[in-house]
Design a protein around this motif. Structure first.
Motif, PDB file in Angstrom:
ATOM      1  N   LYS A  93       0.865  -1.173   0.000  1.00  0.00           N
ATOM      2  CA  LYS A  93       0.000   0.000   0.000  1.00  0.00           C
ATOM      3  C   LYS A  93       0.905   1.228   0.000  1.00  0.00           C
ATOM      4  N   VAL A  94       0.953   1.920  -1.116  1.00  0.00           N
ATOM      5  CA  VAL A  94       1.855   3.057  -1.277  1.00  0.00           C
ATOM      6  C   VAL A  94       1.088   4.349  -1.008  1.00  0.00           C
ATOM      7  N   ARG A  95       1.595   5.134  -0.058  1.00  0.00           N
ATOM      8  CA  ARG A  95       0.974   6.414   0.275  1.00  0.00           C
ATOM      9  C   ARG A  95       1.936   7.533  -0.097  1.00  0.00           C
ATOM     10  N   TYR A  96       1.484   8.432  -0.947  1.00  0.00           N
ATOM     11  CA  TYR A  96       2.309   9.553  -1.373  1.00  0.00           C
ATOM     12  C   TYR A  96       2.052  10.751  -0.461  1.00  0.00           C
ATOM     13  N   VAL A  97       3.126  11.347   0.041  1.00  0.00           N
ATOM     14  CA  VAL A  97       2.992  12.493   0.942  1.00  0.00           C
ATOM     15  C   VAL A  97       4.022  13.553   0.561  1.00  0.00           C
ATOM     16  N   PHE A  98       3.865  14.740   1.127  1.00  0.00           N
ATOM     17  CA  PHE A  98       4.859  15.783   0.898  1.00  0.00           C
ATOM     18  C   PHE A  98       6.180  15.370   1.549  1.00  0.00           C
ATOM     19  N   PRO A  99       7.311  15.683   0.916  1.00  0.00           N
ATOM     20  CA  PRO A  99       8.611  15.259   1.453  1.00  0.00           C
ATOM     21  C   PRO A  99       8.857  15.660   2.904  1.00  0.00           C
ATOM     22  N   THR A 100       8.349  16.821   3.310  1.00  0.00           N
ATOM     23  CA  THR A 100       8.599  17.292   4.677  1.00  0.00           C
ATOM     24  C   THR A 100       7.741  16.580   5.720  1.00  0.00           C
ATOM     25  N   THR A 101       6.790  15.763   5.277  1.00  0.00           N
ATOM     26  CA  THR A 101       5.878  15.109   6.228  1.00  0.00           C
ATOM     27  C   THR A 101       6.043  13.593   6.259  1.00  0.00           C
ATOM     28  N   VAL A 102       7.097  13.077   5.644  1.00  0.00           N
ATOM     29  CA  VAL A 102       7.251  11.623   5.532  1.00  0.00           C
ATOM     30  C   VAL A 102       7.240  10.949   6.903  1.00  0.00           C
ATOM     31  N   GLU A 103       8.031  11.452   7.838  1.00  0.00           N
ATOM     32  CA  GLU A 103       8.131  10.818   9.156  1.00  0.00           C
ATOM     33  C   GLU A 103       6.810  10.906   9.917  1.00  0.00           C
ATOM     34  N   SER A 104       6.190  12.073   9.921  1.00  0.00           N
ATOM     35  CA  SER A 104       4.935  12.228  10.653  1.00  0.00           C
ATOM     36  C   SER A 104       3.824  11.387  10.031  1.00  0.00           C
ATOM     37  N   GLU A 105       3.811  11.286   8.709  1.00  0.00           N
ATOM     38  CA  GLU A 105       2.785  10.479   8.048  1.00  0.00           C
ATOM     39  C   GLU A 105       3.015   8.989   8.290  1.00  0.00           C
ATOM     40  N   LYS A 106       4.277   8.592   8.401  1.00  0.00           N
ATOM     41  CA  LYS A 106       4.555   7.194   8.749  1.00  0.00           C
ATOM     42  C   LYS A 106       4.007   6.884  10.138  1.00  0.00           C
ATOM     43  N   ASN A 107       4.225   7.795  11.077  1.00  0.00           N
ATOM     44  CA  ASN A 107       3.717   7.590  12.435  1.00  0.00           C
ATOM     45  C   ASN A 107       2.193   7.554  12.462  1.00  0.00           C
ATOM     46  N   LYS A 108       1.566   8.371  11.627  1.00  0.00           N
ATOM     47  CA  LYS A 108       0.105   8.337  11.532  1.00  0.00           C
ATOM     48  C   LYS A 108      -0.375   6.990  10.990  1.00  0.00           C
ATOM     49  N   ALA A 109       0.347   6.471  10.008  1.00  0.00           N
ATOM     50  CA  ALA A 109      -0.021   5.174   9.434  1.00  0.00           C
ATOM     51  C   ALA A 109       0.088   4.072  10.481  1.00  0.00           C
TER      52      ALA A 109
END
Length: 233
Positions: A93-109
């Protein structure tokens, strides 16, 4: 043709799934707890051509798990090719996010999967020291191969800024090998900062394998002068 020393290559690009690479060896150790403790998702994050994302997707497919890959939407996101294409082919499952939010979006996932009743494994944090232990074994394997061929190298060079260099260094120290490991950093940073970053993981690795040694920055040889800001492009 140019003279100079003989240079031998250890082909860890042929170590296994998804086109090989150091992660294949590292994951053979670091994913042990994920399997034994019943995790059902592997989660990682990176840029669109991330090697660790590719290996995470492949490992999940091989182990019958699911993978979530949080990917920075960058200049290599389109068209879908290279490592990114492999992620899709491996049914991650590939989720595309803004480069500056990669870490925070990973934690949300990770958090959302827990809320949904799953047990996600963070590929960047959970038992990460085991990725270094894998290269302790790699160092022992390499020394056995060299001894069988009666070869005594002056040093082992690796393109690494963390786990591979740490594992090789600790492994060679553990058997009092005559040669050391030298890291060629692919990331732009100061050499002193690079060495300091290795210390806590190295000490954790040494403790885990029962090596009575405390590491300092002076124990590591790593050079960042060859790194360029456009690495991976």
């Amino acid at each position: 043709a140019y003279g100079g020393p003989d240079i031998l290559m250890k082909r860890d690009d042929l170590t296994g799934s998804a086109l090989g690479g150091c992660e294949a060896r590292q994951f053979s150790f670091s994913l042990g707890p994920a399997i034994s403790e019943g995790y059902d998702y592997l989660v990682c994050a990176g840029d669109s051509q991330s090697n660790i994302a590719r290996h995470t997707a492949a490992a999940a497919a091989e182990l019958g798990l699911k993978a979530v890959v949080v990917i920075a939407r960058d200049q290599h996101s389109y068209p879908t090719q290279g490592n990114l294409l492999i992620n899709h082919l491996m049914d991650a499952k590939v989720r595309y996010v803004f480069p500056t939010t990669v870490e925070s979006e990973k934690n949300k996932a990770l958090e959302q999967l827990r809320i949904d009743g799953h047990k996600p494994y963070d590929m960047h944090a959970d038992n990460a020291v085991l990725r270094s232990v894998a290269y302790v074994e790699g160092a022992l394997e390499l020394c056995e191969q060299l001894a069988a061929r009666k070869i005594s190298p002056q040093a082992i060079y690796t393109s690494s800024r963390l786990y591979t260099l740490i594992g090789l260094t600790v492994g060679l120290n553990a058997i009092n090998a005559s040669m050391g490991a030298v890291g060629i950093n692919y990331w732009v940073e100061e050499d002193d900062a690079a060495r300091e970053r290795l210390v806590p993981v190295a000490n954790e690795c040494a403790t885990l394998i029962g090596l009575d040694r405390t590491y300092t920055a002076a124990d590591f040889e790593i050079y960042s002068e060859f790194a360029k800001p456009d690495f991976g492009e």
